[in-house]
Design a protein around this motif. Structure first.
Motif, PDB file in Angstrom:
ATOM      1  N   GLU A  19       8.132   1.323  -3.519  1.00  0.00           N
ATOM      2  CA  GLU A  19       6.788   2.302  -2.861  1.00  0.00           C
ATOM      3  C   GLU A  19       6.803   2.238  -1.525  1.00  0.00           C
ATOM      4  OE1 GLU A  19       3.715   4.573  -3.278  1.00  0.00           O
ATOM      5  OE2 GLU A  19       4.179   3.203  -4.712  1.00  0.00           O
ATOM      6  N   ASN A  20       7.384   1.873  -0.929  1.00  0.00           N
ATOM      7  CA  ASN A  20       7.771   1.920   0.557  1.00  0.00           C
ATOM      8  C   ASN A  20       9.150   2.683   0.754  1.00  0.00           C
ATOM      9  OD1 ASN A  20       5.274   1.099   1.580  1.00  0.00           O
ATOM     10  ND2 ASN A  20       7.032  -1.198   1.851  1.00  0.00           N
ATOM     11  N   ASP A  21       9.600   3.141  -0.262  1.00  0.00           N
ATOM     12  CA  ASP A  21      11.350   3.892   0.264  1.00  0.00           C
ATOM     13  C   ASP A  21      11.020   5.449  -0.114  1.00  0.00           C
ATOM     14  OD1 ASP A  21      12.587   1.071   0.546  1.00  0.00           O
ATOM     15  OD2 ASP A  21      12.856   1.011  -1.919  1.00  0.00           O
ATOM     16  N   ILE A  22       9.282   5.368  -0.639  1.00  0.00           N
ATOM     17  CA  ILE A  22       9.927   7.396  -1.258  1.00  0.00           C
ATOM     18  C   ILE A  22       9.209   8.429   0.173  1.00  0.00           C
ATOM     19  CG2 ILE A  22       9.400   6.798  -2.939  1.00  0.00           C
ATOM     20  CD1 ILE A  22       6.312   7.501  -3.005  1.00  0.00           C
ATOM     21  N   PHE A  23       9.227   7.348   1.075  1.00  0.00           N
ATOM     22  CA  PHE A  23       8.992   8.541   2.280  1.00  0.00           C
ATOM     23  C   PHE A  23       9.644   7.357   4.137  1.00  0.00           C
ATOM     24  CE2 PHE A  23       5.134   9.915  -0.177  1.00  0.00           C
ATOM     25  CZ  PHE A  23       5.238  11.397   0.446  1.00  0.00           C
ATOM     26  N   ASN A  24      10.320   8.028   5.026  1.00  0.00           N
ATOM     27  CA  ASN A  24      10.273   7.864   6.163  1.00  0.00           C
ATOM     28  C   ASN A  24       8.970   8.177   6.675  1.00  0.00           C
ATOM     29  OD1 ASN A  24      12.837   7.622   5.160  1.00  0.00           O
ATOM     30  ND2 ASN A  24      13.660   9.380   6.481  1.00  0.00           N
ATOM     31  N   VAL A  25       8.224   6.622   8.013  1.00  0.00           N
ATOM     32  CA  VAL A  25       7.285   6.370   8.542  1.00  0.00           C
ATOM     33  C   VAL A  25       8.732   5.762  10.039  1.00  0.00           C
ATOM     34  CG1 VAL A  25       5.986   5.117   8.573  1.00  0.00           C
ATOM     35  CG2 VAL A  25       6.182   5.140   6.472  1.00  0.00           C
ATOM     36  N   LYS A  26       7.332   6.618  10.765  1.00  0.00           N
ATOM     37  CA  LYS A  26       7.845   6.593  12.021  1.00  0.00           C
ATOM     38  C   LYS A  26       6.426   5.350  12.783  1.00  0.00           C
ATOM     39  CE  LYS A  26       9.301   7.077  16.472  1.00  0.00           C
ATOM     40  NZ  LYS A  26      10.585   6.187  16.926  1.00  0.00           N
ATOM     41  N   MET A  27       6.909   3.638  12.899  1.00  0.00           N
ATOM     42  CA  MET A  27       6.676   2.646  13.544  1.00  0.00           C
ATOM     43  C   MET A  27       7.008   3.008  14.956  1.00  0.00           C
ATOM     44  SD  MET A  27       7.624   0.522  10.318  1.00  0.00           S
ATOM     45  CE  MET A  27       9.353   0.514   9.481  1.00  0.00           C
ATOM     46  N   PHE A  28       5.664   2.053  15.206  1.00  0.00           N
ATOM     47  CA  PHE A  28       5.447   1.815  16.860  1.00  0.00           C
ATOM     48  C   PHE A  28       5.268   0.668  17.320  1.00  0.00           C
ATOM     49  CE2 PHE A  28       4.152   6.053  16.286  1.00  0.00           C
ATOM     50  CZ  PHE A  28       4.765   7.031  16.861  1.00  0.00           C
ATOM     51  N   ALA A  46      -5.604   0.643   4.573  1.00  0.00           N
ATOM     52  CA  ALA A  46      -4.935   1.375   5.847  1.00  0.00           C
ATOM     53  C   ALA A  46      -3.707   0.862   7.008  1.00  0.00           C
ATOM     54  CB  ALA A  46      -5.928   2.014   6.347  1.00  0.00           C
ATOM     55  N   GLN A  47      -4.107  -0.281   6.900  1.00  0.00           N
ATOM     56  CA  GLN A  47      -3.111  -1.445   8.104  1.00  0.00           C
ATOM     57  C   GLN A  47      -2.226  -1.418   7.422  1.00  0.00           C
ATOM     58  OE1 GLN A  47      -3.686  -2.164  10.913  1.00  0.00           O
ATOM     59  NE2 GLN A  47      -1.891  -3.269  11.358  1.00  0.00           N
ATOM     60  N   GLU A  48      -2.136  -1.584   6.571  1.00  0.00           N
ATOM     61  CA  GLU A  48      -0.419  -2.272   6.080  1.00  0.00           C
ATOM     62  C   GLU A  48       0.493  -0.645   5.610  1.00  0.00           C
ATOM     63  OE1 GLU A  48       0.152  -5.094   2.382  1.00  0.00           O
ATOM     64  OE2 GLU A  48       0.489  -3.268   1.556  1.00  0.00           O
ATOM     65  N   ALA A  49      -0.202   0.518   6.069  1.00  0.00           N
ATOM     66  CA  ALA A  49       0.588   1.121   5.392  1.00  0.00           C
ATOM     67  C   ALA A  49       1.075   1.831   6.693  1.00  0.00           C
ATOM     68  CB  ALA A  49      -0.623   2.934   5.038  1.00  0.00           C
ATOM     69  N   LEU A  50       1.038   0.988   7.640  1.00  0.00           N
ATOM     70  CA  LEU A  50       1.432   1.252   8.988  1.00  0.00           C
ATOM     71  C   LEU A  50       3.009   0.521   9.203  1.00  0.00           C
ATOM     72  CD1 LEU A  50      -1.272   0.553  11.650  1.00  0.00           C
ATOM     73  CD2 LEU A  50      -0.664   2.428  10.581  1.00  0.00           C
ATOM     74  N   TYR A  51       2.955  -0.218   8.384  1.00  0.00           N
ATOM     75  CA  TYR A  51       4.499  -1.174   7.930  1.00  0.00           C
ATOM     76  C   TYR A  51       4.692  -0.769   7.136  1.00  0.00           C
ATOM     77  CZ  TYR A  51       1.196  -3.982  10.393  1.00  0.00           C
ATOM     78  OH  TYR A  51       0.316  -4.714  11.517  1.00  0.00           O
ATOM     79  N   SER A  52       5.085   0.595   6.054  1.00  0.00           N
ATOM     80  CA  SER A  52       5.469   1.011   5.095  1.00  0.00           C
ATOM     81  C   SER A  52       7.065   2.162   4.762  1.00  0.00           C
ATOM     82  CB  SER A  52       4.443   1.932   4.103  1.00  0.00           C
ATOM     83  OG  SER A  52       4.040   3.117   5.037  1.00  0.00           O
ATOM     84  N   HIS A  73       0.366  -0.931   0.044  1.00  0.00           N
ATOM     85  CA  HIS A  73       0.368  -0.089   0.185  1.00  0.00           C
ATOM     86  C   HIS A  73       0.012   1.031   0.178  1.00  0.00           C
ATOM     87  CE1 HIS A  73      -1.953   3.191   1.426  1.00  0.00           C
ATOM     88  NE2 HIS A  73      -3.544   2.421   1.146  1.00  0.00           N
ATOM     89  N   GLY A  74       2.043   1.514   0.675  1.00  0.00           N
ATOM     90  CA  GLY A  74       2.886   2.731   0.975  1.00  0.00           C
ATOM     91  C   GLY A  74       2.046   3.093   1.822  1.00  0.00           C
ATOM     92  N   ILE A  75       2.630   4.876   1.726  1.00  0.00           N
ATOM     93  CA  ILE A  75       1.743   5.677   2.565  1.00  0.00           C
ATOM     94  C   ILE A  75       0.842   6.466   1.192  1.00  0.00           C
ATOM     95  CG2 ILE A  75       1.789   8.003   3.490  1.00  0.00           C
ATOM     96  CD1 ILE A  75       2.912   6.099   4.732  1.00  0.00           C
ATOM     97  N   MET A  76       0.652   6.663  -0.360  1.00  0.00           N
ATOM     98  CA  MET A  76      -0.225   7.725  -1.099  1.00  0.00           C
ATOM     99  C   MET A  76      -0.331   5.980  -2.415  1.00  0.00           C
ATOM    100  SD  MET A  76       0.919  10.830  -0.883  1.00  0.00           S
ATOM    101  CE  MET A  76       1.729  12.173   0.858  1.00  0.00           C
TER     102      MET A  76
END
Length: 329
Positions: free
Chosen positions: A222-231, A182-188, A104-107
């Protein structure tokens, strides 16, 4: 090196996509509401009247515009990263297809660019097929933004809508579903290849009911174009994210990219990193009007194996380390 003019056009196209994705729905809703208290109130009244009449269109196949899919801006968006579309097998137009898009990625920029625009000549690579990207039904409640999405070939992921599209058109329909949602966006985050897929079987049941071939898709990068804070899953922040997702349908992610002026400053612009969308081989599926759980589980397992094989075959050519593997959650 790109000349400055083209560099800025590419940046403007990426900025257009990001701001539209993040802000157009909220901005247009507030604008139409505020116009009610001005001399321009008839604009809002007329639009809301149109909205009531047109409310069910996203659930009835949408309203795609070939003109919009051919906008030049999409080619600049493609070149910003760049984005590529790789075809590994023929998809004959004498049948329908249900495509599972990952991650999914972010967008979902790679999926949108390849299946909702002609920037990579989708209609030439897959002649005779009409691609439709399904997304949350809730976004079609947002004025103006809903029109923007529908004219790009985006439709509601409503179950009855997808059944109607595949049943009324016996061939040539290609329905793309970003299965992880949306769930997958949390691991992107960058370098992550975690897919929320083990308990998501509705798309397989849909394919079985209509005898539509299943096709796996993976967008490397797809997952490399934004840095994401994962909890961590046991943290209060993650629980807040899950609660919000249950209430609204969207997972609030903390992410950042680069600034429009510099690749070393923080901002909402995506990083200029390549995205390669690889379309796998179709999995033939028989038509079973009332599939059993065993039927669904069987073809779901075949799909997981095909997706994993697709990832392993193409990961190194797409810049993914050889020791990286998919994780199904």
């Amino acid at each position: 090196m790109k000349n400055p003019g083209r560099w800025w056009l590419e940046s403007a196209s990426a900025l257009h996509y990001v701001t539209t994705f993040l802000f157009l729905g909220t901005f247009s809703t507030l604008l139409l509401f505020l116009l009610l208290f001005t001399s321009f109130w008839p604009i809002s009244v007329l639009y809301f009247a149109w909205l009531c009449l047109d409310w069910d269109t996203p659930k009835q196949g949408g309203r795609c515009s070939t003109w919009k899919r051919n906008w030049t801006i999409w080619k600049y968006l493609r070149d910003y990263f760049p984005i590529k579309l790789v075809k590994t097998a023929e998809l004959p137009p004498d049948r329908n297809y249900v495509m599972g898009a990952h991650p999914h990625g972010i967008m979902g920029i790679g999926i949108f660019c390849n299946f909702c625009t002609e920037s990579n000549a989708f209609s030439q690579q897959f002649p005779g097929l009409r691609s439709l990207l399904s997304t949350l039904a809730g976004v079609f409640c947002l004025p103006i933004y809903r029109e923007y999405l529908m004219t790009s070939g985006v439709i509601s992921v409503d179950r009855q809508n997808l059944h109607q599209i595949l049943s009324q058109n016996p061939c040539g329909q290609l329905v793309v579903i970003i299965v992880g949602g949306a769930q997958e966006a949390l691991y992107s985050g960058p370098g992550q290849h975690c897919l929320s897929l083990l308990n998501r079987k509705g798309f397989v049941r849909l394919a079985l009911r209509h005898g539509a071939s299943l096709v796996p898709i993976y967008s490397f990068g797809e997952n490399d174009i934004f840095n994401v804070k994962m909890f961590p899953a046991d943290s209060w922040q993650y629980r807040c994210q899950m609660t919000f997702k249950k209430l609204v349908g969207l997972a609030p992610c903390i992410f950042f990219g680069q600034s429009i002026f510099s690749g070393t400053s923080w901002g909402l612009m995506p990083f200029r990193r390549p995205i390669t969308t690889v379309v796998g081989r179709p999995i033939d599926v028989p038509q079973i009007l009332h599939p059993t759980e065993e039927d669904v589980d069987h073809y779901h397992t075949l799909y997981l194996k095909a997706l994993d094989r697709l990832f392993e075959e193409h990961k190194e050519s797409c810049g993914v380390p050889a020791d990286a593997h998919l994780t199904f959650l």
